[in-house]
Design a protein around this motif. Structure first.
Motif, mmCIF file in Angstrom:
data_model
loop_
_atom_site.group_PDB
_atom_site.id
_atom_site.type_symbol
_atom_site.label_atom_id
_atom_site.label_comp_id
_atom_site.label_asym_id
_atom_site.label_seq_id
_atom_site.Cartn_x
_atom_site.Cartn_y
_atom_site.Cartn_z
ATOM 1 N N GLN A 1 -3.318 0.183 -2.524
ATOM 2 C CA GLN A 1 -4.582 0.104 -3.260
ATOM 3 C C GLN A 1 -5.361 -1.139 -2.866
ATOM 4 O O GLN A 1 -6.584 -1.099 -2.779
ATOM 5 N N SER A 2 -4.652 -2.220 -2.609
ATOM 6 C CA SER A 2 -5.335 -3.468 -2.253
ATOM 7 C C SER A 2 -6.110 -3.335 -0.944
ATOM 8 O O SER A 2 -7.139 -3.983 -0.756
ATOM 9 N N ASP A 3 -5.646 -2.482 -0.033
ATOM 10 C CA ASP A 3 -6.386 -2.239 1.216
ATOM 11 C C ASP A 3 -7.729 -1.572 0.915
ATOM 12 O O ASP A 3 -8.760 -1.931 1.471
ATOM 13 N N PHE A 4 -7.699 -0.593 0.026
ATOM 14 C CA PHE A 4 -8.921 0.109 -0.368
ATOM 15 C C PHE A 4 -9.876 -0.844 -1.081
ATOM 16 O O PHE A 4 -11.079 -0.829 -0.834
ATOM 17 N N VAL A 5 -9.329 -1.672 -1.950
ATOM 18 C CA VAL A 5 -10.118 -2.648 -2.699
ATOM 19 C C VAL A 5 -10.885 -3.557 -1.754
ATOM 20 O O VAL A 5 -12.086 -3.798 -1.936
ATOM 21 N N LYS A 6 -10.207 -4.065 -0.746
ATOM 22 C CA LYS A 6 -10.851 -4.965 0.218
ATOM 23 C C LYS A 6 -11.913 -4.238 1.038
ATOM 24 O O LYS A 6 -12.999 -4.762 1.261
ATOM 25 N N LYS A 7 -11.601 -3.037 1.461
ATOM 26 C CA LYS A 7 -12.519 -2.289 2.323
ATOM 27 C C LYS A 7 -13.789 -1.857 1.586
ATOM 28 O O LYS A 7 -14.881 -1.896 2.144
ATOM 29 N N TYR A 8 -13.651 -1.443 0.317
ATOM 30 C CA TYR A 8 -14.782 -0.860 -0.412
ATOM 31 C C TYR A 8 -15.299 -1.736 -1.553
ATOM 32 O O TYR A 8 -16.200 -1.322 -2.290
ATOM 33 N N ASN A 9 -14.715 -2.920 -1.711
ATOM 34 C CA ASN A 9 -15.185 -3.877 -2.709
ATOM 35 C C ASN A 9 -15.233 -3.283 -4.122
ATOM 36 O O ASN A 9 -16.270 -3.310 -4.792
ATOM 37 N N VAL A 10 -14.121 -2.710 -4.533
ATOM 38 C CA VAL A 10 -13.964 -2.236 -5.907
ATOM 39 C C VAL A 10 -12.759 -2.956 -6.506
ATOM 40 O O VAL A 10 -11.951 -3.528 -5.778
ATOM 41 N N GLU A 11 -12.625 -2.910 -7.808
ATOM 42 C CA GLU A 11 -11.517 -3.592 -8.455
ATOM 43 C C GLU A 11 -10.256 -2.740 -8.414
ATOM 44 O O GLU A 11 -10.313 -1.520 -8.587
ATOM 45 N N LYS A 12 -9.133 -3.394 -8.209
ATOM 46 C CA LYS A 12 -7.853 -2.692 -8.127
ATOM 47 C C LYS A 12 -7.573 -1.934 -9.417
ATOM 48 O O LYS A 12 -7.058 -0.814 -9.390
ATOM 49 N N GLN A 13 -7.916 -2.520 -10.539
ATOM 50 C CA GLN A 13 -7.706 -1.871 -11.830
ATOM 51 C C GLN A 13 -8.472 -0.549 -11.909
ATOM 52 O O GLN A 13 -7.991 0.427 -12.479
ATOM 53 N N GLU A 14 -9.661 -0.537 -11.313
ATOM 54 C CA GLU A 14 -10.474 0.675 -11.318
ATOM 55 C C GLU A 14 -9.792 1.781 -10.512
ATOM 56 O O GLU A 14 -9.677 2.920 -10.973
ATOM 57 N N ILE A 15 -9.295 1.436 -9.327
ATOM 58 C CA ILE A 15 -8.593 2.410 -8.494
ATOM 59 C C ILE A 15 -7.354 2.918 -9.224
ATOM 60 O O ILE A 15 -7.076 4.123 -9.249
ATOM 61 N N SER A 16 -6.627 2.017 -9.814
ATOM 62 C CA SER A 16 -5.422 2.388 -10.551
ATOM 63 C C SER A 16 -5.750 3.363 -11.676
ATOM 64 O O SER A 16 -5.041 4.356 -11.887
ATOM 65 N N ARG A 17 -6.826 3.119 -12.379
ATOM 66 C CA ARG A 17 -7.248 4.007 -13.469
ATOM 67 C C ARG A 17 -7.630 5.387 -12.935
ATOM 68 O O ARG A 17 -7.300 6.403 -13.538
ATOM 69 N N TRP A 18 -8.315 5.427 -11.786
ATOM 70 C CA TRP A 18 -8.715 6.705 -11.195
ATOM 71 C C TRP A 18 -7.508 7.547 -10.809
ATOM 72 O O TRP A 18 -7.558 8.765 -10.835
ATOM 73 N N GLU A 19 -6.422 6.888 -10.431
ATOM 74 C CA GLU A 19 -5.230 7.592 -9.959
ATOM 75 C C GLU A 19 -4.206 7.856 -11.064
ATOM 76 O O GLU A 19 -3.181 8.479 -10.825
ATOM 77 N N SER A 20 -4.491 7.403 -12.271
ATOM 78 C CA SER A 20 -3.544 7.555 -13.378
ATOM 79 C C SER A 20 -3.524 8.985 -13.894
ATOM 80 O O SER A 20 -4.575 9.617 -14.040
ATOM 81 N N HIS A 21 -2.333 9.450 -14.198
ATOM 82 C CA HIS A 21 -2.165 10.790 -14.750
ATOM 83 C C HIS A 21 -2.355 10.798 -16.255
ATOM 84 O O HIS A 21 -2.098 9.809 -16.928
ATOM 85 N N VAL A 22 -2.798 11.926 -16.748
ATOM 86 C CA VAL A 22 -2.877 12.184 -18.181
ATOM 87 C C VAL A 22 -1.510 12.754 -18.575
ATOM 88 O O VAL A 22 -0.976 13.617 -17.891
#
Length: 93
Positions: free
Chosen positions: A31-52
């Motif tokens: 996730q940290s690679d994506f964060v650096k490349k696209y300038n988004v917060e890691k917490q945001e990516i983590s939330r997007w990938e979280s299961h219900v």
């Protein structure tokens, strides 16, 4: 907020899985690679990938899935359309 049916939970989790697979494809395994490349917060990516999830004992739901607006934001980041996002075998099952 409306209640999640089992079908809704399955669909929300397929979306989370699709986000993760595309994040890996376009931004790297971590996730940290994506964060650096696209300038988004890691917490945001983590939330997007979280299961219900539904607690089997209480029936309570944890997680909420992501909105179509957030999916669109993600698609814009990686330069794909919403059609491309949903045009995957994952959603044909």
């Amino acid at each position: 907020m409306s209640k999640f049916t089992e079908e809704n939970i399955i669909f929300a989790n397929k979306i989370a899985d699709r986000v993760k697979s595309l994040r890996i494809k376009y931004g790297g395994k971590r996730q940290s690679d994506f964060v650096k490349k696209y300038n988004v917060e890691k917490q945001e990516i983590s939330r997007w990938e979280s299961h219900v999830k539904r607690n089997e004992k209480t029936g309570n739901i944890t997680g909420r899935g992501i909105t179509i607006y957030t999916i669109n934001k993600f698609c814009n980041l990686i330069n794909i359309s919403l059609k491309e996002f949903f045009d995957d075998d994952l959603f044909r099952k």
